[in-house]
Write an enzyme that holds these catalytic residues in place. Structure first.
Site, PDB file in Angstrom:
ATOM      1  CE1 TYR A  72      41.043 102.671  -6.695  1.00  0.00           C
ATOM      2  CE2 TYR A  72      41.546 103.557  -4.524  1.00  0.00           C
ATOM      3  CZ  TYR A  72      41.945 103.242  -5.808  1.00  0.00           C
ATOM      4  OH  TYR A  72      43.238 103.490  -6.203  1.00  0.00           O
ATOM      5  N   PRO A 132      48.033 106.523   0.959  1.00  0.00           N
ATOM      6  CG  PRO A 132      48.048 104.285   1.629  1.00  0.00           C
ATOM      7  CD  PRO A 132      48.153 105.679   2.151  1.00  0.00           C
ATOM      8  CE1 TYR A 182      42.849 105.821  -8.476  1.00  0.00           C
ATOM      9  CE2 TYR A 182      43.841 105.218 -10.561  1.00  0.00           C
ATOM     10  CZ  TYR A 182      43.506 104.901  -9.264  1.00  0.00           C
ATOM     11  OH  TYR A 182      43.834 103.684  -8.748  1.00  0.00           O
TER      12      TYR A 182
HETATM   13  C1  PHB Z   1      48.381  99.041  -5.073  1.00  0.00           C
HETATM   14  O1  PHB Z   1      48.140  98.260  -5.991  1.00  0.00           O
HETATM   15  O2  PHB Z   1      49.279  98.818  -4.259  1.00  0.00           O
HETATM   16  C2  PHB Z   1      47.577 100.287  -4.922  1.00  0.00           C
HETATM   17  C3  PHB Z   1      46.676 100.636  -5.921  1.00  0.00           C
HETATM   18  C4  PHB Z   1      45.900 101.769  -5.775  1.00  0.00           C
HETATM   19  C5  PHB Z   1      45.996 102.542  -4.628  1.00  0.00           C
HETATM   20  C6  PHB Z   1      46.905 102.208  -3.636  1.00  0.00           C
HETATM   21  C7  PHB Z   1      47.690 101.075  -3.784  1.00  0.00           C
HETATM   22  O3  PHB Z   1      45.195 103.623  -4.481  1.00  0.00           O
END
Ligand code: PHB
Length: 395
Positions: free
Chosen positions: A205, A296, A388
């Site tokens: 991230y 997302p 998470y």
């Molecule tokens: C994904 O792999 O598509 C994905 C992973 C983590 C996220 C959002 C999308 O926070």
């Protein structure tokens, strides 16, 4: 000529939420029919998020949907938070004794569709003209035309709207009987799939002055990546070179390099937070994206939908046994507790990691302070790790 089918629960929407519900109901001896506008193929070809919470994995494994999730998925015991020229690992297993599983939503869908087929479930893909009627009565109906053009009517005790973020079921609830909460974000994600080996063993991230980027994965040879973009961005304006330049400059700011390959898919994902309360009306009940959407960041959409379904299956079983919609109210109250906690987590991850277009220099430095605090504090990291990997239990 209309063919009438009597069932206990009519489910509108055959994505993961609708199929899992039908599966759990069948295990409890409750009959259901699922109708879905899209073809199976169309759903299988739609790319969605890829991270499952521990409880989501357990639910799929323990109820006999999938052992492939453990075989073909990848266990991730942490994430990297990259910002300010460096990177900091959040160690989920060390902090909260839990992990996530990288296993794409499309595979969850395939496993569920296969399990329903294997168990003789009644799932109609590719239907048209779906209409819900008689919600004020004890025998609500779902009308539809099947893929062969024949007209059908399901007469049920309860109707479930598992029909996604553009839900037609949601719109059946009269305005006076519902509250809607919205939040729009001034950015979107540009998502790609690339044929390349993984760039890192865990998700990155990445916060940078040029905007957020997320480095995720699918398999040893297919990678999923995203970068923050304008919601009006047109994928046609983005060549492979331009995409790699943008991604590499964002993660390069924090010391990462990317393994590049041909880009096989590109799309723009809107960012929205939405909740409709309550999640039931009379004999209609909403589940998953039909009742709420989250941005997302943090990969909560599917996990939240599966958590809804777990609670809904229990309460629907009671409702069917009693012939009484009262347990749907209990479902709504139980589910909304988790929905709002998840709304907060997704909003928090989003606003902490993205570059906000109208940010002042104060806002930018404050945001860096927040990330540094999170990375350097056991309490801060534990909060992220717990949310998470998913709060345990059907709460
Ligand atoms: C994904 O792999 O598509 C994905 C992973 C983590 C996220 C959002 C999308 O926070």
């Amino acid at each position: 000529m209309t063919t009438t089918t009597r069932t206990q629960v009519a489910v509108v929407g055959g994505g993961p939420a609708g199929l899992l519900l039908s599966h759990l109901l069948a295990r409890a001896g409750v009959a259901s029919v699922v109708v879905e506008l899209r073809s199976r193929r169309e759903i299988e070809e739609t790319h969605r998020a890829g991270i499952l919470e521990q409880d989501s994995v357990d639910l799929l494994v323990d109820t006999g949907v999938s052992d492939r999730v453990l075989r073909d998925g990848y266990r991730h015991e942490g994430i990297e938070l990259a910002f300010g020229g460096g990177s900091h690992r959040v160690d989920f297993t060390g902090l909260v004794g839990a992990a996530t599983q990288l296993y794409p939503q499309t595979d969850v869908f395939v496993d569920l569709a296969d399990a329903r087929e294997r168990d003789g479930g009644d799932v109609r893909f590719g239907v048209t003209d779906v209409a819900v009627e008689g919600l004020g009565t004890d025998a609500p109906r779902v009308r539809f035309t099947d893929a062969a053009g024949e007209e059908h009517e399901l007469v049920a005790d309860f109707v479930v709207g598992a029909d996604g973020s553009r839900s037609l079921c949601r719109a059946q609830v009269p305005q006076a009987a519902r509250r809607q909460y919205f939040r729009e974000y001034p950015f979107a994600w540009f998502g790609i799939l690339t044929e390349a080996p993984p760039s890192a063993p865990e998700l990155i991230y990445n916060h940078s002055p040029r905007g957020f980027a997320l480095i995720s994965s699918r398999t040893e040879s297919l990678q999923r990546m995203y970068f923050q973009c304008d919601p009006g961005e047109d994928v046609a304006d983005w060549s492979d070179d331009r995409i790699w330049e943008e991604l590499t400059s964002r993660v390069g700011a924090n010391g990462y390099t990317l393994r590049q390959g041909p880009i096989t898919s590109r799309s723009v994902l809107p960012f929205r937070s939405f909740v409709q309360e309550p999640m039931h009306h009379g004999r209609l009940v909403l589940v998953g994206d039909a009742a709420h959407t989250v941005p997302p960041t943090g990969a909560k959409g599917l996990n939240l939908a599966l958590a809804d379904v777990r609670v809904l299956a229990e309460e629907l079983e009671r409702a069917v046994a009693k012939g009484d919609p009262a347990p749907l109210e209990t479902y709504s109250e139980r589910a909304l507790g988790r929905v709002w906690r998840t709304q907060h987590f997704s909003y928090w991850m989003t606003t902490m990691l993205h570059t906000l277009p109208d940010a002042t220099p104060f806002d930018v430095r404050r945001q860096e302070g927040e990330l540094a605090l999170l990375a350097s504090s056991v309490a801060g990291s534990t909060y992220l790790a717990e949310a998470y990997t998913g709060w345990p239990g059907a709460r």
